[in-house]
Design an enzyme around this catalytic site. Sequence first.
Site, PDB file in Angstrom:
ATOM      1  N   CYS A   1       4.394  14.738  -6.196  1.00 32.47           N
ATOM      2  CA  CYS A   1       3.579  15.797  -6.781  1.00 32.47           C
ATOM      3  C   CYS A   1       2.535  15.170  -7.703  1.00 32.47           C
ATOM      4  O   CYS A   1       2.849  14.282  -8.499  1.00 32.47           O
ATOM      5  CB  CYS A   1       4.479  16.732  -7.580  1.00 32.47           C
TER       6      CYS A   1
ATOM      7  N   CYS B   1       6.788  22.712  -9.229  1.00 35.07           N
ATOM      8  CA  CYS B   1       5.639  23.292  -9.933  1.00 35.07           C
ATOM      9  C   CYS B   1       4.563  23.828  -8.991  1.00 35.07           C
ATOM     10  O   CYS B   1       3.519  24.288  -9.445  1.00 35.07           O
ATOM     11  CB  CYS B   1       5.043  22.280 -10.905  1.00 35.07           C
TER      12      CYS B   1
ATOM     13  N   HIS C   1       0.810  -1.218   0.000  1.00 34.36           N
ATOM     14  CA  HIS C   1       0.000   0.000   0.000  1.00 34.36           C
ATOM     15  C   HIS C   1       0.845   1.271   0.000  1.00 34.36           C
ATOM     16  O   HIS C   1       0.382   2.326   0.435  1.00 34.36           O
ATOM     17  CB  HIS C   1      -0.970  -0.004   1.191  1.00 34.36           C
TER      18      HIS C   1
ATOM     19  N   ASN D   1      -2.384 -12.961  15.861  1.00 32.70           N
ATOM     20  CA  ASN D   1      -3.322 -11.845  16.013  1.00 32.70           C
ATOM     21  C   ASN D   1      -3.889 -11.875  17.424  1.00 32.70           C
ATOM     22  O   ASN D   1      -3.859 -12.904  18.085  1.00 32.70           O
ATOM     23  CB  ASN D   1      -4.452 -11.965  14.977  1.00 32.70           C
TER      24      ASN D   1
HETATM   25  P1  NAD Z   1      -6.600  -3.371  10.703  1.00 32.68           P
HETATM   26  O1  NAD Z   1      -6.569  -2.181  11.580  1.00 32.68           O
HETATM   27  O2  NAD Z   1      -7.788  -3.603   9.862  1.00 32.68           O
HETATM   28  O3  NAD Z   1      -6.401  -4.674  11.592  1.00 32.68           O
HETATM   29  C1  NAD Z   1      -5.379  -4.766  12.550  1.00 32.68           C
HETATM   30  C2  NAD Z   1      -5.351  -6.185  13.087  1.00 32.68           C
HETATM   31  O4  NAD Z   1      -4.261  -6.298  13.981  1.00 32.68           O
HETATM   32  C3  NAD Z   1      -6.610  -6.576  13.868  1.00 32.68           C
HETATM   33  O5  NAD Z   1      -7.032  -7.851  13.422  1.00 32.68           O
HETATM   34  C4  NAD Z   1      -6.137  -6.633  15.330  1.00 32.68           C
HETATM   35  O6  NAD Z   1      -6.781  -7.644  16.079  1.00 32.68           O
HETATM   36  C5  NAD Z   1      -4.666  -6.954  15.174  1.00 32.68           C
HETATM   37  N1  NAD Z   1      -3.785  -6.454  16.235  1.00 32.68           N
HETATM   38  C6  NAD Z   1      -3.884  -5.298  16.950  1.00 32.68           C
HETATM   39  N2  NAD Z   1      -2.853  -5.171  17.797  1.00 32.68           N
HETATM   40  C7  NAD Z   1      -2.077  -6.271  17.620  1.00 32.68           C
HETATM   41  C8  NAD Z   1      -0.856  -6.716  18.202  1.00 32.68           C
HETATM   42  N3  NAD Z   1      -0.207  -6.011  19.141  1.00 32.68           N
HETATM   43  N4  NAD Z   1      -0.343  -7.906  17.790  1.00 32.68           N
HETATM   44  C9  NAD Z   1      -0.985  -8.663  16.842  1.00 32.68           C
HETATM   45  N5  NAD Z   1      -2.141  -8.276  16.262  1.00 32.68           N
HETATM   46  C10 NAD Z   1      -2.676  -7.105  16.633  1.00 32.68           C
HETATM   47  O7  NAD Z   1      -5.274  -3.303   9.825  1.00 32.68           O
HETATM   48  P2  NAD Z   1      -4.955  -3.901   8.384  1.00 32.68           P
HETATM   49  O8  NAD Z   1      -5.504  -5.267   8.256  1.00 32.68           O
HETATM   50  O9  NAD Z   1      -3.509  -3.684   8.168  1.00 32.68           O
HETATM   51  O10 NAD Z   1      -5.792  -2.991   7.367  1.00 32.68           O
HETATM   52  C11 NAD Z   1      -5.820  -1.611   7.518  1.00 32.68           C
HETATM   53  C12 NAD Z   1      -5.213  -0.785   6.379  1.00 32.68           C
HETATM   54  O11 NAD Z   1      -4.820   0.452   6.961  1.00 32.68           O
HETATM   55  C13 NAD Z   1      -3.954  -1.319   5.780  1.00 32.68           C
HETATM   56  O12 NAD Z   1      -4.187  -1.498   4.436  1.00 32.68           O
HETATM   57  C14 NAD Z   1      -2.869  -0.250   5.985  1.00 32.68           C
HETATM   58  O13 NAD Z   1      -2.440   0.258   4.734  1.00 32.68           O
HETATM   59  C15 NAD Z   1      -3.515   0.888   6.695  1.00 32.68           C
HETATM   60  N6  NAD Z   1      -2.907   1.278   7.998  1.00 32.68           N
HETATM   61  C16 NAD Z   1      -1.544   1.273   8.136  1.00 32.68           C
HETATM   62  C17 NAD Z   1      -0.949   1.594   9.351  1.00 32.68           C
HETATM   63  C18 NAD Z   1       0.559   1.547   9.471  1.00 32.68           C
HETATM   64  O14 NAD Z   1       1.263   1.728   8.455  1.00 32.68           O
HETATM   65  N7  NAD Z   1       1.116   1.266  10.637  1.00 32.68           N
HETATM   66  C19 NAD Z   1      -1.749   1.925  10.447  1.00 32.68           C
HETATM   67  C20 NAD Z   1      -3.156   1.962  10.275  1.00 32.68           C
HETATM   68  C21 NAD Z   1      -3.713   1.622   9.033  1.00 32.68           C
HETATM   69 ZN    ZN Z   2       5.266  19.243  -9.301  1.00 33.04          ZN
END
Ligand code: NAD
Ligand code: ZN
Length: 249
Positions: free
Chosen positions: A128, A152, A120, A215
Site C-alpha cells: 500500500c 485503508c 529490482h 547471452n
Molecule cells: P533486457 O530485456 O534489457 O535484456 C535481456 C538480455 O537477455 C538481452 O541482452 C538478450 O540478448 C538476452 N537474452 C534473451 N533471451 C535469452 C536467453 N534465452 N538466454 C540468454 N540470454 C538471453 O533485460 P535486463 O537487462 O534484465 O533489463 C531489463 C529490466 O527489466 C530489468 O531491470 C528487470 O527488472 C526488468 N524486467 C524483468 C523481467 C522479469 O522479471 N522476468 C522481464 C522483463 C523486464
Molecule cells: Zn493501506
Amino acid sequence: MNRQLIQKAAEDILRSKKTIAFTGAGISVESGIPDFRSAEGLWQKYDPEEYAHIHAFYSDPDKVWLMLKDMFTLVMTAKPNPAHIGLAELEQMGLLSTVITQNVDGLHQAAGSKNVIEFHGSHRTLSCLKCSTTLDGASLKIEDLPARCPRCSSLLKPDVVFFGEPIPPKAQTYSFRESKSCGTVLVIGTSAVVYPAASIPIMAKEEGATIIEINMEPTPLTGQISDYLITGSAGKIIPAIVEEVRRQR
Ligand code: NAD
Ligand code: ZN
C-alpha cells in the site's frame, strides 16, 4: 554451443574463491516471460519508458495497471527453466554463493536458490502506498486487480522498482559487497544497460574477478568487462556448465 568455453567456465567456477551470478530478463525468456528487447511480447505493447516510470504510475495508475496485470499473470504462472534450476544446483553443490537478479519474477527462488538478492524488487508481493501494508500476490485473482489496500483502501503497487525509484538499500549494499569480494561472476541474460545494476560486474572486474557472460548476443560489457561471452540460450548453456563442473570435480 562452444564446448571449449563451457569447459573454461567450469574450470573458472571450480578454481574461484567465490562465484556469484548476476541475472537479467533473458534468463526467464525460456519460462515464457519476454525481455525488454524481444521482437514479440509485452514490451511491444507497452513501451517500458512510458509505463515503467514511477511518474507514470502516480499520474495514471489505471493505465500502468494494464501493463502490471499482464506482467502479474505472466509472473504468477511462469515456471523455472533449466537455467534457473542449474544455478540452484550450483548453489547446492557449494559452488555459487549468491544470485543477484534484476528480475521480479521469483523464478530463482522457485527453482530452489536460497541466497537471492532481488535488486529490482518483486512482482509477487504488493504494498500500500499509504500505510505500507503488504499482500502476497498469490492471495489475489487477476479480476481483483488493480487491488486496493484491505486496511485503508489506498491503491496497491507491486513491490517492483520502477524507473525513477531508488534500489532497496539492503539489496544494493549486499550486492555491491558480494561483487567486490567474489572471484567469478556469471552474467546471464542481461543487456547490462540499466544502472546501478550494471555496475555489479564492473565493480567485480575492478577487484580482479573473472567475468563470464552468457547471452544470445554481445552487450556493452562484451570485450570490455567480460573475459569471454558464451553465445546462446541460458537454458542450454547453464545446464551444460553444471554438467561439466560435475565431470571435472
Ligand atoms: P533486457 O530485456 O534489457 O535484456 C535481456 C538480455 O537477455 C538481452 O541482452 C538478450 O540478448 C538476452 N537474452 C534473451 N533471451 C535469452 C536467453 N534465452 N538466454 C540468454 N540470454 C538471453 O533485460 P535486463 O537487462 O534484465 O533489463 C531489463 C529490466 O527489466 C530489468 O531491470 C528487470 O527488472 C526488468 N524486467 C524483468 C523481467 C522479469 O522479471 N522476468 C522481464 C522483463 C523486464
Ligand atoms: Zn493501506
